[in-house]
Design a protein around this motif. Structure first.
Motif, PDB file in Angstrom:
ATOM      1  N   UNK A 295     -13.399  26.910  36.813  1.00 26.61           N
ATOM      2  CA  UNK A 295     -13.837  28.068  37.671  1.00 26.61           C
ATOM      3  C   UNK A 295     -13.241  29.425  38.579  1.00 26.61           C
ATOM      4  N   UNK A 296     -12.348  29.877  38.198  1.00 24.25           N
ATOM      5  CA  UNK A 296     -11.590  31.556  38.977  1.00 24.25           C
ATOM      6  C   UNK A 296     -12.351  32.313  39.113  1.00 24.25           C
ATOM      7  N   UNK A 297     -13.343  32.677  38.251  1.00 26.27           N
ATOM      8  CA  UNK A 297     -14.132  34.165  38.862  1.00 26.27           C
ATOM      9  C   UNK A 297     -15.711  34.122  38.244  1.00 26.27           C
ATOM     10  N   UNK A 298     -16.829  34.994  38.667  1.00 24.34           N
ATOM     11  CA  UNK A 298     -18.024  35.150  38.445  1.00 24.34           C
ATOM     12  C   UNK A 298     -18.767  33.660  39.317  1.00 24.34           C
ATOM     13  N   UNK A 299     -18.065  33.834  40.300  1.00 22.57           N
ATOM     14  CA  UNK A 299     -18.848  32.589  40.853  1.00 22.57           C
ATOM     15  C   UNK A 299     -18.902  32.366  42.782  1.00 22.57           C
ATOM     16  N   UNK A 300     -19.175  31.826  43.137  1.00 22.48           N
ATOM     17  CA  UNK A 300     -19.428  31.833  44.238  1.00 22.48           C
ATOM     18  C   UNK A 300     -17.609  31.506  45.259  1.00 22.48           C
ATOM     19  N   UNK A 301     -17.194  32.296  46.181  1.00 26.12           N
ATOM     20  CA  UNK A 301     -15.822  31.662  46.492  1.00 26.12           C
ATOM     21  C   UNK A 301     -15.526  30.861  47.175  1.00 26.12           C
ATOM     22  N   UNK A 302     -16.549  29.820  47.306  1.00 23.80           N
ATOM     23  CA  UNK A 302     -16.580  28.219  47.552  1.00 23.80           C
ATOM     24  C   UNK A 302     -15.762  27.780  46.686  1.00 23.80           C
ATOM     25  N   UNK A 303     -16.577  27.984  45.512  1.00 28.77           N
ATOM     26  CA  UNK A 303     -16.883  27.715  44.028  1.00 28.77           C
ATOM     27  C   UNK A 303     -15.501  27.720  43.179  1.00 28.77           C
TER      28      UNK A 303
ATOM     29  N   UNK B 273      -9.024  35.008  31.336  1.00 32.42           N
ATOM     30  CA  UNK B 273      -8.046  34.601  30.517  1.00 32.42           C
ATOM     31  C   UNK B 273      -6.720  33.230  30.931  1.00 32.42           C
ATOM     32  N   UNK B 274      -6.301  33.935  32.057  1.00 35.24           N
ATOM     33  CA  UNK B 274      -5.368  32.520  32.677  1.00 35.24           C
ATOM     34  C   UNK B 274      -5.601  31.792  32.885  1.00 35.24           C
ATOM     35  N   UNK B 275      -6.665  31.187  33.037  1.00 34.44           N
ATOM     36  CA  UNK B 275      -6.881  30.080  33.413  1.00 34.44           C
ATOM     37  C   UNK B 275      -7.807  29.548  32.287  1.00 34.44           C
ATOM     38  N   UNK B 276      -8.152  29.543  31.194  1.00 35.03           N
ATOM     39  CA  UNK B 276      -8.698  29.331  30.106  1.00 35.03           C
ATOM     40  C   UNK B 276      -7.039  28.926  29.102  1.00 35.03           C
ATOM     41  N   UNK B 277      -5.506  29.843  29.384  1.00 37.55           N
ATOM     42  CA  UNK B 277      -4.304  29.503  28.816  1.00 37.55           C
ATOM     43  C   UNK B 277      -4.104  28.354  29.938  1.00 37.55           C
TER      44      UNK B 277
ATOM     45  N   UNK C 199     -16.810  40.532  28.477  1.00 38.85           N
ATOM     46  CA  UNK C 199     -15.403  39.902  29.673  1.00 38.85           C
ATOM     47  C   UNK C 199     -14.545  39.755  28.792  1.00 38.85           C
ATOM     48  N   UNK C 200     -14.538  39.376  27.050  1.00 40.36           N
ATOM     49  CA  UNK C 200     -13.645  39.402  26.627  1.00 40.36           C
ATOM     50  C   UNK C 200     -13.810  40.479  24.906  1.00 40.36           C
ATOM     51  N   UNK C 201     -13.588  41.859  25.399  1.00 38.06           N
ATOM     52  CA  UNK C 201     -13.581  42.946  24.395  1.00 38.06           C
ATOM     53  C   UNK C 201     -12.811  42.288  23.380  1.00 38.06           C
ATOM     54  N   UNK C 202     -12.101  41.613  22.872  1.00 42.22           N
ATOM     55  CA  UNK C 202     -11.020  41.113  21.613  1.00 42.22           C
ATOM     56  C   UNK C 202     -11.465  39.997  21.672  1.00 42.22           C
ATOM     57  N   UNK C 203     -12.235  39.244  22.046  1.00 40.22           N
ATOM     58  CA  UNK C 203     -12.652  38.626  21.071  1.00 40.22           C
ATOM     59  C   UNK C 203     -13.932  38.566  20.126  1.00 40.22           C
TER      60      UNK C 203
END
Ligand code: GUN
Ligand code: ZN
Length: 428
Positions: free
Chosen positions: A161-169, A207-211, A242-246
């Motif tokens: 997870x690299x967004x929409x989660x607490x900083x510690x997660x 998207x960068x993390x999924x890639x 979050x993914x308007x082009x999908x």
């Protein structure tokens, strides 16, 4: 020394969801011969006794001998927050799940919960789980170390997870890739363990993390990839924003290399026609999590329709969004949910989903999930009269299915009389 287990036996020669109950193989007085961790023979008790006079016999009488249950989607770090009241998915994650998952930064906590989790699932007759861990690599180490100590076949991965989660997660695209790769290289294929590449779900990954995880999977195509898909309508609307082009929710995975035959999608309730067709085409797995889908208020998975269309389907507790560690309770919920959709799942279908169907969803049906020669000897013994309520109903039964159904609907850990893992009988 070989072990010979005697009792009623149940296994499968085919898929009852496509072929009907005749795909099951039942013996009222059968046996399973186990040697060196594997099932060597399955047959009639008298025949096996005569052919293997030196085997050590354990006679379970009228109890039912089956492959152990396979739970195709769980979150072991949510063990201690199971049955948390009053929230739907996103609020439930923020209120209960994320705060608990933060504690897994402490390896001692992760080890304690992993041990507790395996105690609970084994008591419920589950011999293989496919679990999410937390973002902490130590949570994966704790899970696999405990599974290895117990000789279990197990699947798991670091939740990314690299967004929409607490900083510690939160990790990053790079650290998620590198940590997952290191863990994969350490654990995947070590004994009975398999690493699973695990982006939590599209809303908590950029998207960068999924890639980055798609690239990792491309380099390790023998690993499974697990994530969540189309669980709740609010979640789906969020994914769209979050993914308007999908094209749809599935496309947020597909366009980053996270769709293929080894993809395992939890929930998959509110699928659009394109998503269904594409999932079927690539033969990805869908995992039905019925106690979770009712508990968190997500919706009704269309088991009968999707199975008839040829989808690869497994069954899972989704602990702790799911409200039970028991695959019996999970089968009961699957039955009730299908009834609401106008389809009565047959006991053979429910049992198949909890064993061979889930093993097939994890692409492990050549190793676990059935009573068949050559498979690993993960075996449970089920008491079909484990409580007074069940016993009095089962006493009326004329067929195996009538005798088994009360245990499916009303059974719990009291029905699990014995568990064998890798050919070894568990103590207790
Ligand atoms: N979607 C993303 N994370 C989770 C989770 O932990 N549980 C469930 N049920 N759904 C999720
Ligand atoms: Zn889940």
């Amino acid at each position: 020394m070989a072990d010979l287990l005697l009792g009623q036996t149940i296994g499968f020669a085919g898929n009852p969801m496509l072929e009907g109950p005749g795909a099951a193989r039942h013996s009222a007085r059968g046996g399973v011969l186990v040697d060196a961790g594997r099932i060597v023979a399955v047959g009639e008790a008298d025949d096996l006794r005569a052919a293997h006079p030196r085997a050590r016999v354990t006679d379970y009488g009228q109890a039912l001998i089956s492959a152990g249950f396979v739970d195709a989607h769980a979150h072991y770090p949510q063990t201690a927050i199971i049955a948390s009241w009053g929230k739907r998915l996103i609020d439930w994650l923020n209120s209960y799940t994320f705060p608990e998952e933060i504690s897994f930064a402490d390896p001692a906590h992760a080890a304690e919960i992993a041990a507790r989790y395996f105690d609970l699932v084994l008591a419920n007759g589950t011999t293989t789980v496919c679990s999410y861990c937390t973002i902490h690599p130590g949570s994966v180490t704790a899970f696999f170390s405990e599974a290895e100590r117990r000789g279990l076949r197990a699947f798991a991965g670091k939740t990314c997870m690299d967004r929409n989660a607490p900083e510690a997660l939160r990790d990053t695209p790079q650290s998620a890739h590198d940590d997952s790769k290191r863990l994969l290289e350490t654990w995947h294929g070590r004994g009975r363990l398999s690493y699973v590449i695990t982006p939590r779900f599209s809303p908590t990954s950029t998207p960068d993390q999924l890639a980055a995880l798609g690239a990792l999977w491309a380099g390790h195509p023998d690993c499974l990839m697990q994530t969540h898909l189309s669980e709740q309508t609010d979640e789906i609307a969020w994914v769209k924003s979050l993914y308007p082009d999908a094209r749809d929710y599935l496309d947020t995975y597909e366009s980053f290399g996270l769709l293929g035959p080894g993809a395992v999608f939890g929930h998959a309730i509110h699928l659009e026609p394109r998503e269904e067709a594409r999932l079927r085409e690539v033969d990805a797995s869908l995992v039905h999590c019925p106690t979770s889908n009712t508990f968190i208020g997500s919706g009704l998975f269309a088991t009968g329709r999707l199975a008839a269309a040829g989808h690869r389907i497994g069954l899972a507790t989704d602990t702790g969004g799911g409200s039970s560690f028991s695959m019996l309770r999970t089968m009961a919920a699957a039955y009730e949910v299908a009834q609401l959709g106008g389809r009565a799942l047959h006991p053979s279908e429910l049992w198949w989903l909890a064993t061979l169907g889930s093993a097939r969803a994890l692409r492990a049906d050549d190793r676990i999930g059935n009573l068949a020669p050559g498979l690993e000897a993960d075996i449970i013994v089920v008491d079909l009269a484990s409580t007074p309520a069940i016993a009095q109903r089962a006493a009326r039964a004329d067929t195996l299915w009538e005798a088994l159904f009360p245990t499916i609907m009303m059974g719990d850990d009291r029905a699990i009389r014995d568990v064998w893992v890798g050919g070894r009988r568990q103590a207790g």
